[in-house]
Design an enzyme around this catalytic site. Sequence first.
Site, PDB file in Angstrom:
ATOM      1  N   HIS A  62      18.951  31.456   8.363  1.00 15.06           N
ATOM      2  CA  HIS A  62      18.075  32.232   9.240  1.00 15.06           C
ATOM      3  C   HIS A  62      18.102  31.744  10.686  1.00 15.06           C
ATOM      4  O   HIS A  62      18.321  30.571  10.950  1.00 15.06           O
ATOM      5  CB  HIS A  62      16.621  32.140   8.767  1.00 15.06           C
ATOM      6  CG  HIS A  62      16.412  32.550   7.353  1.00 15.06           C
ATOM      7  ND1 HIS A  62      15.573  31.872   6.511  1.00 15.06           N
ATOM      8  CD2 HIS A  62      16.919  33.570   6.627  1.00 15.06           C
ATOM      9  CE1 HIS A  62      15.568  32.466   5.319  1.00 15.06           C
ATOM     10  NE2 HIS A  62      16.382  33.492   5.365  1.00 15.06           N
ATOM     11  N   HIS A  67      19.974  28.371  10.096  1.00 16.16           N
ATOM     12  CA  HIS A  67      19.563  27.225   9.296  1.00 16.16           C
ATOM     13  C   HIS A  67      19.203  27.677   7.891  1.00 16.16           C
ATOM     14  O   HIS A  67      18.641  28.759   7.700  1.00 16.16           O
ATOM     15  CB  HIS A  67      18.334  26.555   9.951  1.00 16.16           C
ATOM     16  CG  HIS A  67      17.714  25.512   9.094  1.00 16.16           C
ATOM     17  ND1 HIS A  67      16.575  25.748   8.339  1.00 16.16           N
ATOM     18  CD2 HIS A  67      18.077  24.242   8.838  1.00 16.16           C
ATOM     19  CE1 HIS A  67      16.263  24.647   7.678  1.00 16.16           C
ATOM     20  NE2 HIS A  67      17.162  23.717   7.963  1.00 16.16           N
ATOM     21  N   LYS A 105      14.394  23.800  15.569  1.00 14.51           N
ATOM     22  CA  LYS A 105      13.618  23.378  14.399  1.00 14.51           C
ATOM     23  C   LYS A 105      13.814  21.884  14.155  1.00 14.51           C
ATOM     24  O   LYS A 105      14.930  21.379  14.246  1.00 14.51           O
ATOM     25  CB  LYS A 105      14.056  24.142  13.147  1.00 14.51           C
ATOM     26  CG  LYS A 105      13.820  25.636  13.237  1.00 14.51           C
ATOM     27  CD  LYS A 105      14.362  26.367  12.020  1.00 14.51           C
ATOM     28  CE  LYS A 105      14.134  27.861  12.147  1.00 14.51           C
ATOM     29  NZ  LYS A 105      14.724  28.603  11.022  1.00 14.51           N
ATOM     30  N   ASP A 164       4.254  24.968  13.054  1.00 12.06           N
ATOM     31  CA  ASP A 164       4.690  24.140  11.924  1.00 12.06           C
ATOM     32  C   ASP A 164       4.729  25.008  10.682  1.00 12.06           C
ATOM     33  O   ASP A 164       3.818  25.806  10.449  1.00 12.06           O
ATOM     34  CB  ASP A 164       3.716  22.987  11.674  1.00 12.06           C
ATOM     35  CG  ASP A 164       3.868  21.838  12.649  1.00 12.06           C
ATOM     36  OD1 ASP A 164       4.712  21.921  13.556  1.00 12.06           O
ATOM     37  OD2 ASP A 164       3.126  20.851  12.506  1.00 12.06           O
ATOM     38  N   ASN A 165       5.766  24.836   9.865  1.00 17.12           N
ATOM     39  CA  ASN A 165       5.909  25.576   8.608  1.00 17.12           C
ATOM     40  C   ASN A 165       6.061  24.595   7.459  1.00 17.12           C
ATOM     41  O   ASN A 165       6.586  23.493   7.642  1.00 17.12           O
ATOM     42  CB  ASN A 165       7.133  26.492   8.658  1.00 17.12           C
ATOM     43  CG  ASN A 165       7.019  27.536   9.746  1.00 17.12           C
ATOM     44  OD1 ASN A 165       5.952  28.079   9.984  1.00 17.12           O
ATOM     45  ND2 ASN A 165       8.111  27.818  10.420  1.00 17.12           N
ATOM     46  N   ARG A 183      17.298  28.879   0.581  1.00 23.62           N
ATOM     47  CA  ARG A 183      16.605  29.638   1.629  1.00 23.62           C
ATOM     48  C   ARG A 183      17.505  29.649   2.860  1.00 23.62           C
ATOM     49  O   ARG A 183      17.863  28.616   3.382  1.00 23.62           O
ATOM     50  CB  ARG A 183      15.254  29.009   1.958  1.00 23.62           C
ATOM     51  CG  ARG A 183      14.265  29.036   0.800  1.00 23.62           C
ATOM     52  CD  ARG A 183      12.934  28.419   1.229  1.00 23.62           C
ATOM     53  NE  ARG A 183      11.978  28.373   0.146  1.00 23.62           N
ATOM     54  CZ  ARG A 183      11.079  29.323  -0.113  1.00 23.62           C
ATOM     55  NH1 ARG A 183      11.022  30.398   0.632  1.00 23.62           N
ATOM     56  NH2 ARG A 183      10.237  29.178  -1.121  1.00 23.62           N
ATOM     57  N   ASP A 188      17.574  37.615   1.608  1.00 27.59           N
ATOM     58  CA  ASP A 188      18.687  36.728   1.961  1.00 27.59           C
ATOM     59  C   ASP A 188      19.996  37.178   1.328  1.00 27.59           C
ATOM     60  O   ASP A 188      21.067  36.995   1.905  1.00 27.59           O
ATOM     61  CB  ASP A 188      18.368  35.289   1.552  1.00 27.59           C
ATOM     62  CG  ASP A 188      17.330  34.638   2.458  1.00 27.59           C
ATOM     63  OD1 ASP A 188      16.931  35.262   3.465  1.00 27.59           O
ATOM     64  OD2 ASP A 188      16.914  33.508   2.152  1.00 27.59           O
ATOM     65  N   ARG A 225       0.815  -1.228   0.000  1.00 29.57           N
ATOM     66  CA  ARG A 225       0.000   0.000   0.000  1.00 29.57           C
ATOM     67  C   ARG A 225       0.842   1.269   0.000  1.00 29.57           C
ATOM     68  O   ARG A 225       0.364   2.333  -0.372  1.00 29.57           O
ATOM     69  CB  ARG A 225      -0.914   0.028   1.222  1.00 29.57           C
ATOM     70  CG  ARG A 225      -1.867  -1.143   1.309  1.00 29.57           C
ATOM     71  CD  ARG A 225      -2.532  -1.207   2.659  1.00 29.57           C
ATOM     72  NE  ARG A 225      -1.503  -1.447   3.689  1.00 29.57           N
ATOM     73  CZ  ARG A 225      -1.701  -1.319   4.983  1.00 29.57           C
ATOM     74  NH1 ARG A 225      -2.885  -0.943   5.439  1.00 29.57           N
ATOM     75  NH2 ARG A 225      -0.739  -1.565   5.844  1.00 29.57           N
ATOM     76  N   TYR A 264       8.830  21.976   8.725  1.00 26.47           N
ATOM     77  CA  TYR A 264       9.618  22.067   9.948  1.00 26.47           C
ATOM     78  C   TYR A 264       8.795  22.606  11.098  1.00 26.47           C
ATOM     79  O   TYR A 264       7.984  23.497  10.956  1.00 26.47           O
ATOM     80  CB  TYR A 264      10.919  22.833   9.758  1.00 26.47           C
ATOM     81  CG  TYR A 264      10.826  24.242   9.241  1.00 26.47           C
ATOM     82  CD1 TYR A 264      10.929  25.326  10.104  1.00 26.47           C
ATOM     83  CD2 TYR A 264      10.668  24.488   7.885  1.00 26.47           C
ATOM     84  CE1 TYR A 264      10.865  26.621   9.621  1.00 26.47           C
ATOM     85  CE2 TYR A 264      10.614  25.784   7.395  1.00 26.47           C
ATOM     86  CZ  TYR A 264      10.706  26.844   8.273  1.00 26.47           C
ATOM     87  OH  TYR A 264      10.635  28.127   7.797  1.00 26.47           O
TER      88      TYR A 264
END
Length: 185
Positions: free
Chosen positions: A61, A117, A70, A47-48, A58, A166, A23, A130
């Site tokens: 940060h 991160h 995180k 939560d992101n 990215r 950034d 499955r 995350y």
Amino acid sequence: MNFISTELPGVVMIEPQVFRDHRGFFLESYHQAKFAQAGLDVTFVQDNHSKSVRGTLRGLHAQRRRPQGKLVRVVSGEIFDVVVDIRPSSLTFGRWLGVTLSAENFRQLYVPPGFVHGFCVVSETAEVLYKCTALYDPTDEIGIVWNDPELGIDWGVQSPVVSDKDRRLPTLRALMEQVLADGEA
């Protein structure tokens, strides 16, 4: 779950047990008691979820006064995930660690407070989830430019897709000079 310490104290790779059959698969991505037993007794409050195309970078940060821990995982695609120790009193200050996280390897990375991160997408697209131990506060955000020559992070890409925000981040040295100037070291 298998909790694997890394060369940066507090940064932990988590390998969940994956149950597969005709499955598909099932896994536990988070279990508070198991995390606490492994020394990760943290409370997640946010939560992101991000989706990015190949070559998107990215980061790097963090938050300054309300630092976030995180728990990072990839549910689609693959990323090169990077953390840098920015704790001035740490023996590993300024050192970075890079790991591959993917939907195929199911690995997660716990990034404790005190680290910046970021990640770079190496697949066509990637979706990253995350969990955070503190709420996001845009007025508290700090970061380090992705191509800081003193860090020498090998992201595996020459011309990543980076946001203007950034691109304007300071080097680690400039960030620490600012922190010292503000009397917060």
